[in-house]
Design a protein around this motif. Sequence first.
Motif, PDB file in Angstrom:
ATOM      1  N   ASP A   1       0.674  -1.171   0.013  1.00  0.00           N
ATOM      2  CA  ASP A   1      -0.106  -0.081   0.073  1.00  0.00           C
ATOM      3  C   ASP A   1       0.879   1.312   0.083  1.00  0.00           C
ATOM      4  O   ASP A   1       0.497   2.471  -0.115  1.00  0.00           O
ATOM      5  CB  ASP A   1      -0.964   0.012   1.177  1.00  0.00           C
ATOM      6  CG  ASP A   1      -2.177   0.936   1.171  1.00  0.00           C
ATOM      7  OD1 ASP A   1      -2.764   0.931  -0.146  1.00  0.00           O
ATOM      8  OD2 ASP A   1      -2.504   1.545   2.103  1.00  0.00           O
ATOM      9  N   ASN A   2       2.279   1.215   0.188  1.00  0.00           N
ATOM     10  CA  ASN A   2       2.900   2.331   0.202  1.00  0.00           C
ATOM     11  C   ASN A   2       3.171   2.835  -1.033  1.00  0.00           C
ATOM     12  O   ASN A   2       3.517   4.151  -1.148  1.00  0.00           O
ATOM     13  CB  ASN A   2       4.214   1.912   0.837  1.00  0.00           C
ATOM     14  CG  ASN A   2       3.976   1.696   2.412  1.00  0.00           C
ATOM     15  OD1 ASN A   2       3.445   2.343   3.163  1.00  0.00           O
ATOM     16  ND2 ASN A   2       4.632   0.443   2.649  1.00  0.00           N
ATOM     17  N   ASN A   3       3.148   2.162  -2.114  1.00  0.00           N
ATOM     18  CA  ASN A   3       3.552   2.441  -3.374  1.00  0.00           C
ATOM     19  C   ASN A   3       2.444   2.652  -4.133  1.00  0.00           C
ATOM     20  O   ASN A   3       1.404   1.935  -4.507  1.00  0.00           O
ATOM     21  CB  ASN A   3       4.707   1.764  -4.159  1.00  0.00           C
ATOM     22  CG  ASN A   3       5.794   1.783  -3.336  1.00  0.00           C
ATOM     23  OD1 ASN A   3       6.176   2.691  -2.582  1.00  0.00           O
ATOM     24  ND2 ASN A   3       6.493   0.549  -3.180  1.00  0.00           N
ATOM     25  N   ARG A   4       2.420   3.669  -5.201  1.00  0.00           N
ATOM     26  CA  ARG A   4       1.413   3.755  -6.270  1.00  0.00           C
ATOM     27  C   ARG A   4       1.475   2.886  -7.404  1.00  0.00           C
ATOM     28  O   ARG A   4       2.693   2.475  -7.593  1.00  0.00           O
ATOM     29  CB  ARG A   4       1.313   5.545  -6.656  1.00  0.00           C
ATOM     30  CG  ARG A   4       1.219   6.495  -5.604  1.00  0.00           C
ATOM     31  CD  ARG A   4       0.824   7.782  -6.008  1.00  0.00           C
ATOM     32  NE  ARG A   4      -0.287   8.495  -5.174  1.00  0.00           N
ATOM     33  CZ  ARG A   4      -1.569   8.245  -5.282  1.00  0.00           C
ATOM     34  NH1 ARG A   4      -1.950   7.432  -6.273  1.00  0.00           N
ATOM     35  NH2 ARG A   4      -2.374   8.740  -4.392  1.00  0.00           N
ATOM     36  N   PRO A   5       0.551   2.681  -8.295  1.00  0.00           N
ATOM     37  CA  PRO A   5       0.643   1.700  -9.166  1.00  0.00           C
ATOM     38  C   PRO A   5       1.740   2.227 -10.377  1.00  0.00           C
ATOM     39  O   PRO A   5       2.482   1.353 -10.808  1.00  0.00           O
ATOM     40  CB  PRO A   5      -0.756   1.787 -10.120  1.00  0.00           C
ATOM     41  CG  PRO A   5      -1.510   1.966  -8.766  1.00  0.00           C
ATOM     42  CD  PRO A   5      -0.708   3.010  -7.930  1.00  0.00           C
ATOM     43  N   GLY A   6       2.085   3.513 -10.737  1.00  0.00           N
ATOM     44  CA  GLY A   6       2.541   4.049 -11.724  1.00  0.00           C
ATOM     45  C   GLY A   6       4.164   3.955 -11.090  1.00  0.00           C
ATOM     46  O   GLY A   6       5.141   3.290 -11.901  1.00  0.00           O
ATOM     47  N   PHE A   7       4.515   3.938  -9.660  1.00  0.00           N
ATOM     48  CA  PHE A   7       5.825   3.401  -9.132  1.00  0.00           C
ATOM     49  C   PHE A   7       6.159   1.991  -9.342  1.00  0.00           C
ATOM     50  O   PHE A   7       7.027   1.830  -9.812  1.00  0.00           O
ATOM     51  CB  PHE A   7       5.810   3.951  -7.847  1.00  0.00           C
ATOM     52  CG  PHE A   7       7.030   3.565  -7.035  1.00  0.00           C
ATOM     53  CD1 PHE A   7       8.153   4.384  -6.858  1.00  0.00           C
ATOM     54  CD2 PHE A   7       7.197   2.265  -6.359  1.00  0.00           C
ATOM     55  CE1 PHE A   7       9.355   4.296  -6.321  1.00  0.00           C
ATOM     56  CE2 PHE A   7       8.368   1.843  -5.938  1.00  0.00           C
ATOM     57  CZ  PHE A   7       9.493   2.696  -5.941  1.00  0.00           C
ATOM     58  N   LYS A   8       4.947   1.254  -9.004  1.00  0.00           N
ATOM     59  CA  LYS A   8       5.189  -0.249  -9.308  1.00  0.00           C
ATOM     60  C   LYS A   8       5.455  -0.525 -10.704  1.00  0.00           C
ATOM     61  O   LYS A   8       6.423  -1.382 -10.831  1.00  0.00           O
ATOM     62  CB  LYS A   8       4.024  -0.920  -8.837  1.00  0.00           C
ATOM     63  CG  LYS A   8       3.712  -0.913  -7.322  1.00  0.00           C
ATOM     64  CD  LYS A   8       2.311  -1.494  -6.818  1.00  0.00           C
ATOM     65  CE  LYS A   8       2.091  -1.379  -5.375  1.00  0.00           C
ATOM     66  NZ  LYS A   8       0.970  -2.078  -4.789  1.00  0.00           N
ATOM     67  N   PHE A   9       4.686   0.053 -11.715  1.00  0.00           N
ATOM     68  CA  PHE A   9       5.060  -0.265 -13.045  1.00  0.00           C
ATOM     69  C   PHE A   9       6.291  -0.092 -13.350  1.00  0.00           C
ATOM     70  O   PHE A   9       7.068  -0.886 -14.225  1.00  0.00           O
ATOM     71  CB  PHE A   9       4.082   0.528 -13.868  1.00  0.00           C
ATOM     72  CG  PHE A   9       2.495   0.304 -13.757  1.00  0.00           C
ATOM     73  CD1 PHE A   9       2.121  -0.885 -12.999  1.00  0.00           C
ATOM     74  CD2 PHE A   9       1.698   1.107 -14.452  1.00  0.00           C
ATOM     75  CE1 PHE A   9       0.963  -1.203 -12.927  1.00  0.00           C
ATOM     76  CE2 PHE A   9       0.345   0.642 -14.262  1.00  0.00           C
ATOM     77  CZ  PHE A   9      -0.204  -0.287 -13.708  1.00  0.00           C
ATOM     78  N   ALA A  10       6.992   1.268 -13.160  1.00  0.00           N
ATOM     79  CA  ALA A  10       8.332   1.325 -13.339  1.00  0.00           C
ATOM     80  C   ALA A  10       9.419   0.515 -12.740  1.00  0.00           C
ATOM     81  O   ALA A  10      10.178  -0.022 -13.385  1.00  0.00           O
ATOM     82  CB  ALA A  10       8.642   2.883 -12.795  1.00  0.00           C
TER      83      ALA A  10
END
Lengths: 491, 491
Positions: free
Chosen positions: A340-349
């Motif tokens: 829950d700490n990271n946003r999807p965009g961060f995860k995608f990258a």
Amino acid sequence: MSKGITSRVENYSQWYNELVVRAGLAENSGVRGSMVIKPYGYAIWEKMRDQLDKMFKETGHENAYFPLFIPKSYFSKEASHVDGFAKECAVVTHYRLKTDANNQIVVDEDAKLEEELIVRPTSETIIWSTYKNWIQSYRDLPILINQWANVVRWEMRTRLFLRTSEFLWQEGHTAHSTAQEAMAETRQMLDIYAEFAENWLALPVIKGAKSASERFAGALETLSIEAMMQDGKALQSGTSHFLGQNFAKAFDVKFLTKEGKQEYVWASSWGVSTRLMGALIMAHSDDKGLVLPPKLAPIHVVIVPIYKNTGELEKISAAVKIMMTELKAKGITVKFDDNDNNRPGFKFAEYELKGVPVRLAMGMRDLEAGNVELVRRDTLEKQVVKQVGIAEYIEKLLIEIQQNIYSKAHKHREANTHKVDTYAEFKQIIESENGGFVLAHWDGTPETEEKIKEETKATIRCIPFDSPEEDGVCMYSGKPSKQRVLFAKAY
Amino acid sequence: MSKGITSRVENYSQWYNELVVRAGLAENSGVRGSMVIKPYGYAIWEKMRDQLDKMFKETGHENAYFPLFIPKSYFSKEASHVDGFAKECAVVTHYRLKTDANNQIVVDEDAKLEEELIVRPTSETIIWSTYKNWIQSYRDLPILINQWANVVRWEMRTRLFLRTSEFLWQEGHTAHSTAQEAMAETRQMLDIYAEFAENWLALPVIKGAKSASERFAGALETLSIEAMMQDGKALQSGTSHFLGQNFAKAFDVKFLTKEGKQEYVWASSWGVSTRLMGALIMAHSDDKGLVLPPKLAPIHVVIVPIYKNTGELEKISAAVKIMMTELKAKGITVKFDDNDNNRPGFKFAEYELKGVPVRLAMGMRDLEAGNVELVRRDTLEKQVVKQVGIAEYIEKLLIEIQQNIYSKAHKHREANTHKVDTYAEFKQIIESENGGFVLAHWDGTPETEEKIKEETKATIRCIPFDSPEEDGVCMYSGKPSKQRVLFAKAY
């Protein structure tokens, strides 16, 4: 979202270094020239190791382990070997430290070794000194042994995976009763390396023999596989050596033949190392990060939920769990990143950086429509697929990705391989930005080879097995030549 | 048939040495204190490694690789660690050799290292110097990393597998945000070692905590598993250390807590080594050779044909092939030894020496009757069984053999474990031929421990977890004690 890495066009070398570190593969350590292989990098190496180990065992080889330290005198026994390996090496001279009068830890001069020990740069000498006791008769042959080990070659200028003072590798050391059998083994192992490179690393390679001056120190013949990196340079990705009777003579290893005669034993040795990690990275990756062939990817599929609140996450998670069970049943490694700490965009990258072959994303609209969004890492193409039948779909897709990565590398190599007949043209290509492989005629002399190297930094990578016989003249000396050889700048 | 090995009664120590060499497990090398692990020995070690690796991964650990060399100054950072490990070690002082005026290979004095490098005896220092860069916040924790590696501890008196200057091992190094979590990890890994020892090595072990003076250098608590060998001595078979914040403080590794405070990280480390090979051999083997628990045996079943001529061999081979297919389908490793150079009696002795759990022999009479002769290695009992259904029979038998080997070792330990209340009785048992484990009261002081060790060579192996609280008096000092501890002579 964190800053991306330097692009390949901007600075290829910097791109590589940043990628290795940022993708969590390896990093420099506090010990000059030695690297730390981080868990994600090590997981890839483990997959390489396990597959190679399987291929070695299927061809009758067994693993064993020989000492890390080699007495200095062992190196002197094979004349050409000592020049090649005993020079830039780590030397153990003492076996104790002590606390001195100033309470400092210092070397205890009373604990000086009578004979210095070399940290193995390669193990021919220690192994052949051992084989001497193992071999008496033809019945003891062949010996087909491999070792997984760390080795040390002192390097002044190091690069993660490509050139480090300590690296991990495997080294096969075989003993045979005939030259033919040893040569067949040498060739068999090169073929195994090529098969591994092409089918697992998705890396097309050119098989061939090294020129005399590029041979392993102590070998009569060195075979290698050569791969092209994205910058057009070559990377030698595995070598297999026919050692003749050199080490048998150096360590006096004879056997009783069926006919009752005493003869020296014939040998091969062959190895690949964590350098393959460098090849893997440089051959396929892009400006967003790693592109891993599915067969070597620690994680095949990552699933990222897109949600506004806990309720939505719960609903998405329930659907994801079903997909995960189906994927795992097919031997597909899958990670659900509901951090829950990271946003999807961060995860995608992040997963693009790490080269995970397939990314799935699922939001409420997907869930309700029975869909999931899929992005393949190799092409970055986005598509919407049905949740039903997802495992079968991805199973096929992973095979397709593996093939596509290979095809891309193959196309790149073909586009950057040139048949050249004049030295002017040769220099133009070698010195161009894309570099590349050049097939050219050479007069077969070390003098010409050396001159070309001095003038252009290009070396003969190998005399390819599939290079046909044809009449020609050496592009440098004008002397006659029967076959084109492969030139390139190399890592 | 070659001469048998020395019997255990004759000379236990010589029996062990001969067995290790004759069974093809390992041998001494030309490098003082370093062994060669031969293919058969390495195959057993690989099975141990693979199973342990699986258990580590199932509990969330990842593998990584850290440098072989550690700068000398790293050792000085943790005060107690340096005394324990930096003293008897291999010291690299130079990085080059050269050919001198007399054409001898000598150390190049121009290539002296500014700071000496120690060949790792254990990796806490290099790993914690790395963790410093990996850990900033509680989100980076825990770190659960394991490394498979070679390590070097200089030893003057060495014995194959039990004490060698270089050995292979795994070392886990974990980082946690709380003491409780680090301690739970320490205990979890000891439990994994115990489970592995009991279920795979078929070796009953006693779990407990080490006394202060036997702790790992730098640990606040060392846990160990202790096994009894056939001569009544103890062999420490695995250790797990709670390191507190010692290494975090030495390398300044702090993390931001959820509450926004800076705190030092908590640590554990744990390891088992090729010493386990020594434990395996000494616990179960007999005067005929190895007795391998089936779960670690490289070959489960060997089949020896008994024949007078090629025609008979062909008929027997046809039946053997059917059995082999059935056995392999059940994951049972089987070898058909139709080597014509050796007689059946020689082969029987050879496979007994190598500890193959099940031996089948088939002659023409067996073939015609649909039978096969079966001998189990653990009991050497001979029986005649039907060829039909042989795979199912052997599958069950292998489980039974595994259990029987464990039971035998367990009975032996129980028969040689004594509760003792007086020092006279203690000395009598410890100095007797069978030796054994002694549970006795101890006053908890290092002074008493040291005296007992000086006088009897027995040490406190551990304070067993399952040793109940009870009021007693120290057998040596007469001071009060709350719990019995485990004494024994040890390897």
